[in-house]
Design an enzyme around this catalytic site. Structure first.
Site, short mmCIF file in Angstrom:
data_model
loop_
_atom_site.label_atom_id
_atom_site.label_comp_id
_atom_site.label_asym_id
_atom_site.label_seq_id
_atom_site.Cartn_x
_atom_site.Cartn_y
_atom_site.Cartn_z
N ALA A 66 -3.90 -14.92 53.71
CA ALA A 66 -3.08 -13.52 53.97
C ALA A 66 -1.79 -13.80 54.56
O ALA A 66 -1.70 -15.05 55.24
CB ALA A 66 -4.14 -12.77 55.03
N GLY A 112 -7.51 -16.16 53.31
CA GLY A 112 -7.68 -15.04 52.18
C GLY A 112 -7.52 -15.67 50.88
O GLY A 112 -8.11 -14.94 50.04
N GLU A 115 -10.95 -16.83 49.98
CA GLU A 115 -11.86 -15.74 50.17
C GLU A 115 -11.69 -15.02 48.77
O GLU A 115 -12.73 -14.57 48.18
CB GLU A 115 -11.57 -14.79 51.07
CG GLU A 115 -12.05 -15.49 52.40
CD GLU A 115 -11.34 -14.48 53.72
OE1 GLU A 115 -10.21 -14.53 54.14
OE2 GLU A 115 -12.09 -14.17 54.57
N GLU A 135 -8.78 -19.58 59.70
CA GLU A 135 -8.58 -18.38 60.83
C GLU A 135 -8.61 -18.53 62.08
O GLU A 135 -7.90 -18.23 62.84
CB GLU A 135 -9.21 -16.99 60.35
CG GLU A 135 -8.88 -16.57 58.91
CD GLU A 135 -9.29 -16.83 57.93
OE1 GLU A 135 -9.89 -18.08 57.90
OE2 GLU A 135 -9.41 -16.47 56.48
#
Ligand code: CAA
Length: 260
Positions: A66, A112, A115, A135
């Site tokens: 992200a 992300g 993911e 993270e």
């Protein structure tokens, strides 16, 4: 020239979506999430698309996570909204796609990015891939489904190791623990993903859709996966694809599935 962040190309039934934000190693900002979600949604109703491949632009990164710069100043409410919106609009939609989605991981797949690959049905990695959920090194936890999908794919113990160390898994180790289905040289990645797509495309599109639905049913709260499978199995007998598939077998010819 288009300033779209998602480059899309269709080749004989296979849609390739390339996340194109190389200056940020294809990090997922709000615009990428929105454009990718729209592309996945549109693909569901396009009859000329049977399989979707997701990849990143360049030779260094699939997706480096992200966009840290975008959320660095968020508060708790905004952080929750970021995760909720991403999961609802993109990650869950990919997993529930009625057409198989293959991740072609061409380098870093972090946070992300991993993911995103985990939301896909199949993962093929290039030899230079580096995958992880870093993270906790930022003081957060995975927010796009990583704490749930990673244990489903590699098992709880390995998932804890990957999440709690925030370390990177290389392609060979990813293959060994089942994180990726296949590893190929970077220059063969697109071809390997296309080959996998074409193997899938030999089968009934309706059955592919139903098989995805049945597998996912087992991970849904309050649903008995075996019961779901029985219902899905029964329903497939009513499809034109089933009639064609069984008829073709008996007539010793290749099936021509109508996808209905
Ligand atoms: N967000 C925003 N920008 C990013 C980014 C990210 N996740 N990852 C890389 N970039 C940017 C860098 O800031 C840099 O931009 P500038 O040139 O403007 O400084 C550019 O991409 C190139 O990156 P690096 O110079 O860092 O490249 P490198 O080769 O030295 O390192 C890397 C590569 C190891 C992947 C490193 O970029 C990195 O660690 N990136 C962050 C990985 C990460 O922590 N991802 C998790 C994000 S949090 C998340 O995903 C939350 C969630 O689950 C919802």
């Amino acid at each position: 020239m288009s300033d779209s962040l998602i480059h899309s190309s269709i080749n004989a039934g296979v849609l390739t979506l390339t996340i194109t934000r190389p200056e940020a190693l294809n990090a997922l900002n709000a615009a990428v999430i929105s454009e990718l979600a729209e592309a996945i949604e549109n693909a569901q109703t396009q009859p000329d698309i049977q399989v979707i491949i997701l990849t990143g632009s360049g030779e260094k990164a699939f997706v480096a996570g992200a966009d840290i710069k975008e959320f660095a100043n968020f508060n708790a409410k905004q952080g929750k909204q970021l995760a909720q919106h991403g999961q609802d609009h993109l990650f869950n939609r990919i997993e529930r796609s009625t057409k198989p989605v293959i991740a072609a991981i061409n380098g870093f797949a972090l946070g992300g990015g991993l993911e995103l690959a985990l939301a896909c049905h199949v993962r093929i990695a290039s030899e230079n891939a580096r995958m992880g959920l870093p993270e906790v090194s930022l003081g957060a936890i995975p927010g796009y489904g990583g704490t749930q999908r990673l244990p489903q794919v590699v098992g709880k113990g390995k998932a804890f190791e990957i999440i709690l160390t925030a370390g990177m898994v290389n392609a060979a180790d990813g293959l060994a623990c089942g994180l990726v289905n296949q590893v190929v040289p970077l220059e063969s990645l697109a071809e390997a993903a296309d080959n996998m797509a074409r193997k899938m495309m030999k089968n009934s599109p309706r059955a592919l859709q139903t098989a995805i639905q049945a597998v996912l049913a087992g991970y849904e709260e309050g649903i008995n996966g075996f019961e779901a499978e029985i219902s899905c199995f029964g329903a497939s007998f009513e499809t034109e694809d089933f009639k064609e598939g069984t008829r073709a077998f008996i007539e010793k010819r290749k099936p021509q599935f109508p996808g209905k």
